[in-house]
Design an enzyme around this catalytic site. Structure first.
Site, PDB file in Angstrom:
ATOM      1  N   GLN A  22       0.918  -1.534  -0.154  1.00  0.00           N
ATOM      2  CA  GLN A  22      -0.010  -0.552  -0.019  1.00  0.00           C
ATOM      3  C   GLN A  22       1.027   1.550   0.361  1.00  0.00           C
ATOM      4  O   GLN A  22       0.529   2.727  -0.362  1.00  0.00           O
ATOM      5  CB  GLN A  22      -1.161   0.099   1.166  1.00  0.00           C
ATOM      6  CG  GLN A  22      -1.530  -1.489   1.216  1.00  0.00           C
ATOM      7  CD  GLN A  22      -2.816  -1.316   2.244  1.00  0.00           C
ATOM      8  OE1 GLN A  22      -2.685  -2.176   3.111  1.00  0.00           O
ATOM      9  NE2 GLN A  22      -3.923   0.178   1.944  1.00  0.00           N
TER      10      GLN A  22
ATOM     11  N   ASN B 272      -1.319 -11.907   7.796  1.00  0.00           N
ATOM     12  CA  ASN B 272      -2.517 -10.247   9.056  1.00  0.00           C
ATOM     13  C   ASN B 272      -3.908 -10.523   7.853  1.00  0.00           C
ATOM     14  O   ASN B 272      -4.096 -10.540   7.078  1.00  0.00           O
ATOM     15  CB  ASN B 272      -1.604  -8.349   8.081  1.00  0.00           C
ATOM     16  CG  ASN B 272      -3.147  -8.103   7.964  1.00  0.00           C
ATOM     17  OD1 ASN B 272      -3.453  -6.805   9.651  1.00  0.00           O
ATOM     18  ND2 ASN B 272      -4.717  -7.134   7.427  1.00  0.00           N
ATOM     19  N   GLU B 273      -4.482 -10.559   8.735  1.00  0.00           N
ATOM     20  CA  GLU B 273      -6.182 -11.105   8.348  1.00  0.00           C
ATOM     21  C   GLU B 273      -6.439 -12.322   7.346  1.00  0.00           C
ATOM     22  O   GLU B 273      -7.074 -11.469   6.376  1.00  0.00           O
ATOM     23  CB  GLU B 273      -6.875  -9.468   7.545  1.00  0.00           C
ATOM     24  CG  GLU B 273      -6.902  -8.643   8.871  1.00  0.00           C
ATOM     25  CD  GLU B 273      -7.664  -7.250   7.852  1.00  0.00           C
ATOM     26  OE1 GLU B 273      -7.734  -6.107   8.935  1.00  0.00           O
ATOM     27  OE2 GLU B 273      -8.053  -7.499   7.045  1.00  0.00           O
TER      28      GLU B 273
ATOM     29  N   TYR C 141     -13.189  -1.959  12.860  1.00  0.00           N
ATOM     30  CA  TYR C 141     -12.980  -1.085  12.425  1.00  0.00           C
ATOM     31  C   TYR C 141     -14.780  -0.996  12.915  1.00  0.00           C
ATOM     32  O   TYR C 141     -14.840   0.724  12.914  1.00  0.00           O
ATOM     33  CB  TYR C 141     -13.286  -0.653  10.225  1.00  0.00           C
ATOM     34  CG  TYR C 141     -11.590  -0.682  10.002  1.00  0.00           C
ATOM     35  CD1 TYR C 141     -11.309   0.551  10.665  1.00  0.00           C
ATOM     36  CD2 TYR C 141     -10.670  -2.124   9.895  1.00  0.00           C
ATOM     37  CE1 TYR C 141      -9.677   0.404   9.650  1.00  0.00           C
ATOM     38  CE2 TYR C 141      -9.251  -1.672   9.525  1.00  0.00           C
ATOM     39  CZ  TYR C 141      -8.938  -0.761   9.794  1.00  0.00           C
ATOM     40  OH  TYR C 141      -7.927  -1.393   8.807  1.00  0.00           O
TER      41      TYR C 141
ATOM     42  N   TRP D 109      -4.550   3.195  12.000  1.00  0.00           N
ATOM     43  CA  TRP D 109      -5.067   2.720  10.656  1.00  0.00           C
ATOM     44  C   TRP D 109      -5.258   3.976   9.792  1.00  0.00           C
ATOM     45  O   TRP D 109      -6.421   4.676   9.930  1.00  0.00           O
ATOM     46  CB  TRP D 109      -5.446   1.562  10.446  1.00  0.00           C
ATOM     47  CG  TRP D 109      -4.550   1.445   8.862  1.00  0.00           C
ATOM     48  CD1 TRP D 109      -5.976   1.812   8.082  1.00  0.00           C
ATOM     49  CD2 TRP D 109      -3.998   0.899   8.084  1.00  0.00           C
ATOM     50  NE1 TRP D 109      -5.249   0.897   6.486  1.00  0.00           N
ATOM     51  CE2 TRP D 109      -4.368   1.119   6.895  1.00  0.00           C
ATOM     52  CE3 TRP D 109      -3.268  -0.007   8.791  1.00  0.00           C
ATOM     53  CZ2 TRP D 109      -3.556  -0.120   5.939  1.00  0.00           C
ATOM     54  CZ3 TRP D 109      -2.166  -0.578   7.745  1.00  0.00           C
ATOM     55  CH2 TRP D 109      -2.800  -1.179   6.256  1.00  0.00           C
TER      56      TRP D 109
ATOM     57  N   GLU E  26      -5.346   1.867  -1.533  1.00  0.00           N
ATOM     58  CA  GLU E  26      -6.469   0.827  -0.302  1.00  0.00           C
ATOM     59  C   GLU E  26      -7.307  -0.013  -1.350  1.00  0.00           C
ATOM     60  O   GLU E  26      -8.568  -0.108  -1.499  1.00  0.00           O
ATOM     61  CB  GLU E  26      -7.209   1.835  -0.562  1.00  0.00           C
ATOM     62  CG  GLU E  26      -8.953   1.839   1.240  1.00  0.00           C
ATOM     63  CD  GLU E  26      -8.045   0.649   1.911  1.00  0.00           C
ATOM     64  OE1 GLU E  26      -8.594   0.187   2.412  1.00  0.00           O
ATOM     65  OE2 GLU E  26      -7.559   1.035   2.469  1.00  0.00           O
ATOM     66  N   TRP E  27      -6.025  -1.162  -2.030  1.00  0.00           N
ATOM     67  CA  TRP E  27      -6.680  -2.535  -2.864  1.00  0.00           C
ATOM     68  C   TRP E  27      -7.744  -1.754  -3.368  1.00  0.00           C
ATOM     69  O   TRP E  27      -7.683  -1.007  -4.272  1.00  0.00           O
ATOM     70  CB  TRP E  27      -7.059  -3.231  -1.339  1.00  0.00           C
ATOM     71  CG  TRP E  27      -6.182  -3.234  -0.313  1.00  0.00           C
ATOM     72  CD1 TRP E  27      -6.543  -3.208   0.990  1.00  0.00           C
ATOM     73  CD2 TRP E  27      -4.969  -3.862  -0.622  1.00  0.00           C
ATOM     74  NE1 TRP E  27      -5.127  -3.602   1.622  1.00  0.00           N
ATOM     75  CE2 TRP E  27      -4.230  -4.062   0.701  1.00  0.00           C
ATOM     76  CE3 TRP E  27      -3.904  -4.462  -1.653  1.00  0.00           C
ATOM     77  CZ2 TRP E  27      -3.218  -4.150   1.542  1.00  0.00           C
ATOM     78  CZ3 TRP E  27      -2.811  -5.052  -1.259  1.00  0.00           C
ATOM     79  CH2 TRP E  27      -2.830  -4.934   0.351  1.00  0.00           C
TER      80      TRP E  27
ATOM     81  N   PHE F  99      -7.229   6.915   4.379  1.00  0.00           N
ATOM     82  CA  PHE F  99      -7.422   6.592   5.481  1.00  0.00           C
ATOM     83  C   PHE F  99      -6.196   7.061   6.262  1.00  0.00           C
ATOM     84  O   PHE F  99      -6.245   6.554   7.594  1.00  0.00           O
ATOM     85  CB  PHE F  99      -7.474   4.933   5.532  1.00  0.00           C
ATOM     86  CG  PHE F  99      -8.311   4.224   5.584  1.00  0.00           C
ATOM     87  CD1 PHE F  99      -9.180   3.682   6.561  1.00  0.00           C
ATOM     88  CD2 PHE F  99      -8.730   3.932   4.473  1.00  0.00           C
ATOM     89  CE1 PHE F  99      -9.993   2.914   6.739  1.00  0.00           C
ATOM     90  CE2 PHE F  99      -9.654   2.570   4.426  1.00  0.00           C
ATOM     91  CZ  PHE F  99     -11.006   2.127   5.729  1.00  0.00           C
TER      92      PHE F  99
END
Length: 491
Positions: free
Chosen positions: A38, A185-186, A319, A438, A445-446, A454
């Site tokens: 990112q 991550n995630e 979030y 974050w 952002e993907w 963000f």
């Protein structure tokens, strides 16, 4: 449906609650977070190999604004400037990810890329010189493309060995200075959005009943294999700790009906239990087994031995929250949500939204949900927790002046509310050790490209990627430096 005033009163929530640094333990860690793809850019520099996100972002129709991360916000060349910003704002920790294909361009571990090692050594050393602790994520979605193209990436069990070797290399290269590691991550997002909805790399929808669960299975085992290596080879000498980062929206039952309460519990199993249950109890949650049957892979006895005691802490990315009700026929467009037999609701009984809306269609400001999810994770898994991501986005806008973009009042309210929620969870007895906002910078952002922001720091995409701290960055700086008014609370 849930009645707003009654619920907030019962849950001891005051939307205008104030918060200060003194509401947290003295050793509580405050940091900011980013991820390699990112922010770094430099996609063909320093010996880096391509990742699945390089290929995905260059595929027509995949990214909203047709952008990619080739340059991103050029952290590759500007990391010193960015680290100086972290120090100036007063954060004591920085969570960032290492790009696997910067260390091993083909992912295989056949030849280490010395330039990649040097790049991350420079970042780590610059952080430590400024008194900032590095918190390092080994995998934030950017799988080396070669591994995907030649062996199917996360769908092939062999990926566990390659990830473990990569982790071993990072522990050996950086572990004398890095004491806080996160493996993956995630993994939920990789599994579901990579292999079911196809909105993230590698963008597969070939078999949504099998592939997401196989990708998840191998990520869990890859995490455990990496931790096993750290425990055997490095922990005694280096004295660090290793965790995994899971993401979870809080799921609040939409009524007192037993089917809605069961649906909310099931929703949490499918989000967080999917990854933590195997690491604590050796298998997937029962609610997942009931609904997915043989579509869920099985752990062998050898696997189960590998899994146990493979977490020093849980990293929680949070979030937003949802009300959840039970439905027998889900109108969800993808299999993962359909099989849960749940409906996600964003309104109170009176029709008002669950919270103020951020730029992303999925993100509402719901501070009380973080306290609830922290209590839930603590009671279920009883391990120290770091909030490893928490934040909200603004819409990018060509029409607003710079000073208007920098005055991010909603983000300030967001952080005040969510930090107050963390402080309440600590008072409840939850062992929360740190909090990472974050994100440090506006960035790629993907699938949304550069349309969502963000960052605590505004990046001017049209004027040389110059950095401009927003009101939220200055609010955090005052908060961290304990600027207090007469009431002892942060203004």
């Amino acid at each position: 449906m849930v009645k707003r005033e009654e619920f907030l009163r019962e849950n001891d929530h005051n939307e205008n609650s104030s918060v200060s640094r003194s509401d947290f333990p003295p050793n509580f860690v405050f940091g900011v977070a980013t991820s390699a793809y990112q922010i770094e850019g430099g996609c063909k520099e320093g010996g880096r190999g391509p990742s699945i996100w390089d290929a995905f972002s260059h595929t027509d129709g995949k990214i909203l604004d047709k952008s990619n991360g080739d340059v991103a916000v050029d952290h590759y060349h500007r990391y010193m400037e960015d680290i100086d910003l972290i120090a100036k704002l007063g954060f004591e920790a920085y969570r960032f990810s290492i790009s696997w294909s910067r260390i091993f361009p083909d992912g295989l571990g056949t030849k280490i890329n010395d330039e990649g090692i040097t790049f991350y050594n420079n970042i780590i050393n610059a952080l430590l010189e400024r008194g900032i602790q590095p918190y390092v994520t080994l995998y934030h979605w950017d799988l080396p493309l070669h591994l995907h193209e030649t062996m199917g990436g996360w769908l092939n069990r062999q990926i566990i060995e390659y990830f473990a070797f990569y982790a071993d290399t990072c522990f050996a290269s950086f572990g004398d200075r890095v004491k806080n590691w996160m493996t993956i991550n995630e993994p939920l997002q990789t599994a579901v959005n990579g292999y079911d909805t196809a909105i993230f790399a590698p963008g597969r929808r070939e078999n949504a009943r099998i592939e997401p669960y196989l990708a998840a299975h191998h990520q869990i085992l890859a995490h455990a294999a990496a931790v096993s290596i750290y425990q055997k080879k490095y922990k005694e000498k280096q004295g660090g700790q290793v965790g995994i980062v899971v993401d979870c929206e809080w799921a609040e039952a939409n009524s007192d009906k037993i089917e809605d309460k069961s649906a909310a519990a099931r929703r949490l199993d499918f989000q967080i239990g999917w990854y933590l249950h195997p690491l604590y109890f050796g298998d997937y949650p029962e609610s997942m087994r009931e609904r997915l049957g043989d579509q869920l892979p099985k752990f062998s006895e050898e696997d189960k031995k590998l899994l146990l005691n493979k977490l020093d802490f849980i990293g929680l990315n949070h979030y937003t929250s949802r009300f959840i009700s039970h439905v027998t026929e889900s109108d969800a467009g993808n299999y993962y949500y359909k099989v849960q037999e749940t409906k996600r609701i964003v309104e109170w009984e009176d029709g008002e939204t669950i919270g103020e809306k951020a730029a992303s269609e999925w993100l509402y400001v719901v501070p009380w949900g973080l306290r609830k999810v922290l209590n839930y994770v603590s009671q279920k898994y009883a391990t120290p927790i770091f909030v490893t991501e928490n934040g909200m986005d603004d819409e990018d806008s060509d029409e607003l002046q710079l000073h208007e973009m920098l005055d991010d009042k909603l983000r300030v309210r967001y952080f005040k509310g969510y930090l107050a929620s963390v402080a309440q969870a600590i008072k409840d007895g939850v062992d929360v050790r740190g909090y990472f906002a974050w994100s440090l910078l506006d960035n790629f952002e993907w699938a949304q490209g550069y349309t969502k922001r963000f960052g605590l720091v505004y990046v001017d995409y049209k004027n040389g990627l110059s950095r401009h701290p927003k009101s939220s960055a200055y609010w955090f700086s005052r908060f961290l430096k304990a600027g207090e008014n007469k009431n002892g609370k942060e203004e």
